[in-house]
Write an enzyme that holds these catalytic residues in place. Structure first.
Site, short mmCIF file in Angstrom:
data_model
loop_
_atom_site.label_atom_id
_atom_site.label_comp_id
_atom_site.label_asym_id
_atom_site.label_seq_id
_atom_site.Cartn_x
_atom_site.Cartn_y
_atom_site.Cartn_z
NE ARG B 51 19.97 -8.17 26.39
CZ ARG B 51 20.71 -7.07 26.41
NH1 ARG B 51 20.34 -6.05 27.15
NH2 ARG B 51 21.80 -6.98 25.69
CB THR B 52 16.11 -13.69 29.80
OG1 THR B 52 15.83 -13.04 28.56
CG2 THR B 52 14.81 -14.12 30.41
CE LYS B 80 27.20 -36.25 33.12
NZ LYS B 80 26.92 -35.84 34.50
NE ARG B 101 16.20 -17.74 25.99
CZ ARG B 101 15.63 -16.58 25.77
NH1 ARG B 101 14.97 -15.97 26.72
NH2 ARG B 101 15.71 -16.02 24.59
CG HIS B 129 10.26 -14.12 26.34
ND1 HIS B 129 10.41 -14.47 27.66
CD2 HIS B 129 11.32 -13.33 26.03
CE1 HIS B 129 11.52 -13.91 28.13
NE2 HIS B 129 12.08 -13.21 27.15
#
Ligand SMILES: [Zn+2]
Lengths: 153, 301
Positions: B51-52, B80, B101, B129
């Site tokens: 969504r974001t 890795k 994020r 956020h």
């Protein structure tokens, strides 16, 4: 009586005396200064009478002087502690500790999900006073590390 | 704001917040503009959040910019064992701005310290956020015509809900009254109450919905998450107390709007979706305009 008092913790020739430690903080100070790894002669005293603190602790370390970084550590744990510098059995300097506004490194953030516990980052904390005790606010994750949770890096 | 990272809502002053909202309004009127032509923006999603990510990528595409990045860390060098520092150092060579994020708290702040280009935090664990907060502010101002003197209700998980905490901080500029409705164990944390006390902002705490919602200008709903409960029975009982239903809105104010950061579980009954007081889907659309505004201001455009 006066003589007996002096014998409680024996004098040192040269070195540092950390005095006026709250008795309950003594072992934490031993831990944060990593004294178990120090080879110099060290004398501890705890549960000694103190007018200011009720029960106090004392640490005497021969032939050792501390760095500012160590002083910050002591200040965070036991802000009322005082350092006496000894030369030839005489006090040649005293230092009251000051709680810094910010500390760098030294302490781990209590938050297990904090980035500083995953990458090699110099920790930064803002020092807050909460209920008379020092609390450290992580500049990365914002979480507060209380004195009882302090673990050194 | 040019070249400034947005890690926490407190990085922006009141003036800067209002500037974002004003710019977002322009983008709502005129959404497709080619101002990011020849710009490359990286979207690094160390944990998936479709969504974001789509909201950001829609914002970038509507401004004519190009997007590079990854949507899932398993497809990147992160698996890795590359450090966040190395990833950010590398990607900042390839892009003009990084949107990220990450599941770890404080990661965006750290990235902003090692990056040569600005960072926009699209969520760092339970911490911050800020673009959500700005789109919430935009939605409030748009529906109420103002930000000052509003009665705002927060409902659900007020202890862990980062959107609640950031919005509360941001709204504190505007003389609000707050009402908090939550179970005992998910109450608003002490530090936020101390913050409100220090500003003499009025707030009231409740354990369930009552007639008091007739005074609300905004009801901000959040999810009550299962992970927060040790006891499943307790969870089932609790989550059903905090469901908002259409019939409960009978005596509410005409200007009331229901907000939710989405995705919802069951805390807003779907029979409320057709009620003109429900606003959560438009709120999500506002996210695109708000992110267009944030990106263009940080890029100095
Ligand atoms: Zn931290």
């Amino acid at each position: 009586m006066e003589k007996f008092k002096k014998m409680k913790v024996s004098a040192i020739k040269n070195g540092t005396v950390i005095d006026h430690i709250s008795a309950k903080d003594l072992f934490k100070i031993v831990e944060i200064l990593n004294l178990e790894k120090v080879d110099n002669p060290i004398t501890f005293g705890t549960n000694l009478e103190s007018k200011k603190l009720g029960k106090k602790g004392v640490i005497k370390i021969s032939d050792k002087f501390f760095l500012d970084k160590d002083l910050d550590k002591i200040a965070i744990i036991s802000p009322k502690a005082r350092l006496n510098f000894i030369r030839d059995y005489k006090v040649f300097g005293k230092k009251d500790l000051k709680i810094p506004n910010e500390i760098y490194g030294i302490v781990k953030c209590v938050n297990p999900k904090c980035i500083t516990n995953f990458e090699k980052i110099t920790q930064k904390f803002e020092v807050l006073k909460k209920d008379g005790e020092v609390a450290l606010k992580c500049k990365y994750c914002g979480k507060i590390t209380h004195k009882k949770n302090i673990i050194l890096t | 704001m040019k070249n400034k990272s947005l890690v926490s809502i407190t990085d922006f002053s009141l003036e800067e917040i209002l500037k974002v909202l004003d710019r977002a309004k322009e983008f709502e009127k005129n959404t497709n503009q080619n101002i990011l032509k020849n710009k490359v923006i990286a979207t690094l999603f160390f944990e998936p959040s479709t969504r974001t990510r789509l909201s950001f990528e829609s914002a970038i595409n509507r401004l004519g910019g190009r997007v590079i990045g990854f949507t899932d860390p398993s497809s990147s060098s992160v698996t890795k064992g590359e450090t966040l520092k190395d990833t950010i150092k590398t990607v900042s060579n390839y892009s003009d701005l990084i949107v990220m994020r990450h599941p770890l708290e404080g990661s965006a702040k750290y990235a902003s310290e090692v990056s040569s280009v600005p960072i926009i935090n699209a969520g760092d664990g339970a911490n911050q956020h800020p673009t959500q907060t700005l789109l919430d502010l935009y939605s409030i101002r748009k529906t109420q015509g103002k930000l000052e003197n509003l009665n705002i209700f927060f409902v659900g998980d007020l202890k862990y809900g980062r959107t609640v905490h950031s919005l509360l901080m941001a709204m504190s500029h505007f003389k609000p009254i707050f009402n908090f409705i939550s179970p005992e164990r998910l109450k608003i944390p002490e530090e936020y109450k101390m913050f409100l006390d220090s500003l003499k902002i009025k707030y009231f705490e409740h354990e369930s919905f009552t007639d008091i919602i007739s005074e609300a200008d905004i009801i901000y709903m959040t999810r009550v998450q299962k992970e927060r409960f040790a006891d499943l029975i307790d969870y089932e009982r609790t989550k059903n107390i905090y469901i908002l239903k259409n019939e409960m809105l009978k005596n509410t104010k005409d200007n009331l709007k229901i907000l939710h950061p989405l995705p919802r579980v069951n805390e807003i009954d779907i029979d409320l979706d057709e009620n003109p007081k429900s606003y959560y889907f438009t709120q999500a659309l506002n996210g695109v305009f708000t992110r267009q505004a944030i990106i263009s201001l940080i890029m100095g455009l």
